[in-house]
Motif scaffolding. Structure first.
Motif, PDB file in Angstrom:
ATOM      1  N   ASN A 127     -26.777 -20.504  33.736  1.00  8.81           N
ATOM      2  CA  ASN A 127     -25.926 -20.393  34.928  1.00  8.81           C
ATOM      3  C   ASN A 127     -26.453 -21.154  36.141  1.00  8.81           C
ATOM      4  O   ASN A 127     -25.879 -21.050  37.233  1.00  8.81           O
ATOM      5  CB  ASN A 127     -25.750 -18.918  35.301  1.00  8.81           C
ATOM      6  CG  ASN A 127     -24.887 -18.182  34.295  1.00  8.81           C
ATOM      7  OD1 ASN A 127     -24.027 -18.786  33.666  1.00  8.81           O
ATOM      8  ND2 ASN A 127     -25.127 -16.890  34.132  1.00  8.81           N
ATOM      9  N   ARG A 157     -22.876  -9.915  31.722  1.00  9.27           N
ATOM     10  CA  ARG A 157     -23.145 -11.353  31.631  1.00  9.27           C
ATOM     11  C   ARG A 157     -21.983 -12.188  32.164  1.00  9.27           C
ATOM     12  O   ARG A 157     -21.928 -13.385  31.935  1.00  9.27           O
ATOM     13  CB  ARG A 157     -23.384 -11.767  30.159  1.00  9.27           C
ATOM     14  CG  ARG A 157     -24.586 -11.164  29.489  1.00  9.27           C
ATOM     15  CD  ARG A 157     -25.809 -12.075  29.673  1.00  9.27           C
ATOM     16  NE  ARG A 157     -26.546 -11.775  30.869  1.00  9.27           N
ATOM     17  CZ  ARG A 157     -27.488 -10.832  30.949  1.00  9.27           C
ATOM     18  NH1 ARG A 157     -27.794 -10.108  29.917  1.00  9.27           N
ATOM     19  NH2 ARG A 157     -28.136 -10.638  32.072  1.00  9.27           N
ATOM     20  N   GLY A 160     -22.146 -11.482  43.529  1.00 12.32           N
ATOM     21  CA  GLY A 160     -23.058 -12.566  43.893  1.00 12.32           C
ATOM     22  C   GLY A 160     -22.374 -13.909  44.071  1.00 12.32           C
ATOM     23  O   GLY A 160     -22.743 -14.687  44.956  1.00 12.32           O
ATOM     24  N   VAL A 209     -28.042  -6.914  41.687  1.00 11.63           N
ATOM     25  CA  VAL A 209     -28.428  -6.428  40.364  1.00 11.63           C
ATOM     26  C   VAL A 209     -29.066  -5.039  40.471  1.00 11.63           C
ATOM     27  O   VAL A 209     -28.732  -4.130  39.716  1.00 11.63           O
ATOM     28  CB  VAL A 209     -29.394  -7.420  39.668  1.00 11.63           C
ATOM     29  CG1 VAL A 209     -29.751  -6.926  38.264  1.00 11.63           C
ATOM     30  CG2 VAL A 209     -28.788  -8.806  39.608  1.00 11.63           C
ATOM     31  N   ASN A 227     -29.797 -12.104  44.620  1.00  9.24           N
ATOM     32  CA  ASN A 227     -30.182 -11.775  43.240  1.00  9.24           C
ATOM     33  C   ASN A 227     -28.911 -11.404  42.472  1.00  9.24           C
ATOM     34  O   ASN A 227     -28.158 -10.538  42.890  1.00  9.24           O
ATOM     35  CB  ASN A 227     -31.170 -10.596  43.248  1.00  9.24           C
ATOM     36  CG  ASN A 227     -31.791 -10.357  41.885  1.00  9.24           C
ATOM     37  OD1 ASN A 227     -31.993 -11.309  41.108  1.00  9.24           O
ATOM     38  ND2 ASN A 227     -32.115  -9.108  41.582  1.00  9.24           N
ATOM     39  N   TYR A 269     -34.426 -16.550  36.619  1.00  7.01           N
ATOM     40  CA  TYR A 269     -35.237 -15.332  36.498  1.00  7.01           C
ATOM     41  C   TYR A 269     -35.940 -15.199  35.151  1.00  7.01           C
ATOM     42  O   TYR A 269     -36.821 -14.368  34.985  1.00  7.01           O
ATOM     43  CB  TYR A 269     -34.425 -14.075  36.815  1.00  7.01           C
ATOM     44  CG  TYR A 269     -33.345 -13.683  35.829  1.00  7.01           C
ATOM     45  CD1 TYR A 269     -33.637 -13.076  34.606  1.00  7.01           C
ATOM     46  CD2 TYR A 269     -31.996 -13.877  36.127  1.00  7.01           C
ATOM     47  CE1 TYR A 269     -32.644 -12.712  33.712  1.00  7.01           C
ATOM     48  CE2 TYR A 269     -30.992 -13.521  35.234  1.00  7.01           C
ATOM     49  CZ  TYR A 269     -31.324 -12.941  34.029  1.00  7.01           C
ATOM     50  OH  TYR A 269     -30.349 -12.582  33.148  1.00  7.01           O
TER      51      TYR A 269
END
Ligand code: NAP
Length: 190
Positions: free
Chosen positions: A56, A178, A34, A90, A27, A71
């Motif tokens: 992304n 972001r 990540g 996250v 995640n 998501y």
């Protein structure tokens, strides 16, 4: 790399070594942690699912993920997918949410949190299945990462480059949450 990639490595290894074929979900697959985690999990032979937002999706695929979930349209805890390991970089999901997405015997490792409530949730209710991971850099892990880099299996993805004098702007960008993988500050002048 020493902090983010070690965090990814130790998060993925927190519950034991990854085995080829294991279903691993990351995640926050395009974040600093990540983006390394996707590559390290692939290098271990895992079947990797990356969770990110619509712009992304291609980046996560390019990192080597076998499956990508958006998501903004899909909740990975309610889609029916079950994972042997979830690495949550996250930290925006509750413990029951994470457990719902685990296969029998599966485990989750969480490296960061969006709120204090989420941190407390994992600390108090995570049990052995859902654990918070605080990375500690070790020579052994740095050597292991060096081997992956030299073998071409691990590569930092650079989002933006900033001059040394623009570090405040770099930090402000990171704080928006972001960033697409890594943000670089040039230390040399000129
Ligand atoms: N970097 C390190 O060295 C390090 C070390 C230890 C711990 N940590 C902790 O680990 C956590 C992650 O750090 P990081 O450096 O990887 O963060 P980061 O680079 O700021 O992560 C940003 C990424 O998170 C994604 N994201 C945001 N909301 C999301 C959501 N709802 N679902 C899935 N992905 C989402 C964003 O993708 P979209 O733009 O697509 O939303 C973006 O690519 C933080 O709490 C940090 O404190 C970081």
């Amino acid at each position: 790399m020493p902090m983010a990639a070690v965090t990814a490595l130790q998060g993925l290894g927190h519950h034991g070594d990854l085995r080829p074929g294991q279903r691993v979900l990351i995640n926050g697959a395009t974040g600093g942690v990540g983006s390394f985690a996707v590559q390290i999990a692939k290098a271990s032979g895992a079947e990797v699912t990356g969770v990110t937002s619509t712009p992304n999706l291609d980046l996560v695929r390019s990192l080597g993920a076998d499956h990508v979930l958006d998501y903004t349209t899909t909740d990975f805890t309610r889609g029916g997918g079950r994972y042997d390991l979830i690495l949550d970089t996250v930290g925006n999901r509750s413990v029951p949410d994470l457990k719902r997405a685990l296969a029998p015997g599966g485990r989750a490792a969480v490296t960061g949190f969006t709120t204090v409530a989420r941190l407390l949730g994992v600390s108090l209710r995570g049990g052995k299945d859902v654990a918070q991971v605080q990375a500690h850099v070790t020579t052994r892990d740095l050597e292991l990462l060096s081997e992956l880099i030299e073998a071409g299996k691990l590569r930092p993805q650079i989002d933006r480059r900033y001059r040394f004098a623009d570090i405040p702007a770099a930090i402000a960008y990171l704080e928006q949450g972001r960033a697409r993988a890594k943000v670089v500050v040039a230390m040399a002048s000129g």
